[in-house]
Design an enzyme around this catalytic site. Sequence first.
Site, short mmCIF file in Angstrom:
data_model
loop_
_atom_site.label_atom_id
_atom_site.label_comp_id
_atom_site.label_asym_id
_atom_site.label_seq_id
_atom_site.Cartn_x
_atom_site.Cartn_y
_atom_site.Cartn_z
CB ALA A 113 -0.94 -0.22 1.23
CB CYS A 114 2.29 3.59 -2.31
SG CYS A 114 1.22 3.66 -3.63
N PRO A 115 0.80 5.68 -0.52
CG PRO A 115 1.96 7.67 0.37
CD PRO A 115 2.29 6.24 -0.34
#
Length: 561
Positions: A113-115
């Site tokens: 998960a990334c921003p």
Amino acid sequence: MKTLIISNDKQKQARAYLAKHTLENIAAQHSLILTTDINKAKLVIIIGGSAPISLNLHGKKVFIGSAEQAIREPVTFLHHAKTEASVYQQQYTANTTENVTQQKPINIVAITACPTGVAHTFMAAKALETEAQKRGWKIKVETRGSVGTDNTLTDTEIAVADLVIVAADIDVDLSPFSGKCLYRTSTSAALKKTANELDKALTEAKTYTATDNNPVSDNKKQESTSVYQHLMTGVSYMLPMVVAGGLCIALSFVFGIEAFKEPGTLAAALMQIGGGSALALMVPVLAGYIAYSIAGRTGLAPGLVGGMLAISTGAGFLGGIIAGFLAGYVARLLTTKLYLPQSMEALKPILIIPLVATLVTGLTMIYVVGKPVAAIMEWLTHWLKSMGTTNAIILGAILGGMMCTDMGGPVNKAAYAFGVGLLSAQSYGPMATIMAAGMVPPLAMWLATVIARNKFNQSEREGGKAALVLGLCFITEAAIPFAAKDPVRVLPSCILGGAVTGALSMYFGTQLMAPHGGLFVLLIPGAITPVLPYLGAILVGTVLTAGVYGVVKRKNVGGIS
């Protein structure tokens, strides 16, 4: 002979990497066909003192040699590898981890998960899957992307997993993994140092419990990482508001720059939706979800209230960031340190914590934070709008260079968050600069594979085509495969081109209403102004980067990079 070259010198990783690269470049001269699939390899060359315990090499021809010899005498090294390699006999020990590794494939479940949930999330997932499959391990990766969760892990899959890997730059719920062996890292590390991260996961993973917020042994490192993760969690929830709001404002300009001032018109309605509602929620959502990342649901209410007060006091996005961290840490302090009689414990999460945390946050924002930060924001906005050409060019060059420094890493995200935050102050120039520079690396890598075609192998040329499409979408991370292979040449070239693009964008006074979408926002009239100088800035930076990298890149030998 199909050959797999492995670097396994943990004390001298840089030297081992250089040795591996050197051997790969001349392997074709010795009739060695390189492969990354251990199952297809007839010969395995290991640079280091021993074979990795994570690989099943039983029955394969293996040669182990030092990095120093590989660098100093690569031809002799490969000759010895071909003539002196011996059949490897796997040794089993009493160590539990080693036995699991050697007797059966490791079963891994992972989350990425990334921003923004666009590039790093899926590229890290693919990298983990590819590396695990090379080692003969089983893996399933759940991606938390911008369109929701994909490839969701089931309770059964988690229960039978030997290891859990969480590669995330934002806060994720770890409660389903309570009691499992868990290793935490970032999407960037999982993407760029996949093999190293999987090796570390085997040795550094620790049993996670639902009350343990720091499964990593290095507490200081984990805490600094957490602060970044909390901020990025807030940014990830804020971005849809900014994108929707900015594009709605841009759509209102289709009817004329000042058409929204006429009550009852569609232009006025679009401005109300975009500027009066979506962008008005930007700072409260940022603050609320920073607090939520820190303290869970108990931090959401005080964070949202603190964000609203940041708007009403004029503190803007800087005040929202302060409010989010203040609300989150106050709520977490009350959750962990406030002890009540059992009869009143049920009131703590629904009455006491929201009330006290909201009061503390609200009063602090009104009497302590609001006015000073509002003054800073007012000065910053005034400075941006009134700065001369020289200052604008310098700022543009700095922001453009930052966007190309680490391809979606902390420096890139810092520049991006700066541009997004200024949208709430109706300052659209920095956002235009940031998106223009962010498109340069992937577009330049594609162009380099075209103008210096003979220096790239077939897989790199195919990667260039993918980088073109992703670059047009403002996905800077598409250049990472090139940067990972040749960082010494790729990164300076990209930073130079990004800085020039940023400087030109600010010089021409270009403005961008939306923080994402790349060149596809051109489909909305008024989203980018003026259009031609903006495209020119991107073109100049792309050609410059591609030209420089095309000149300095070393030609592949035998088609092997």
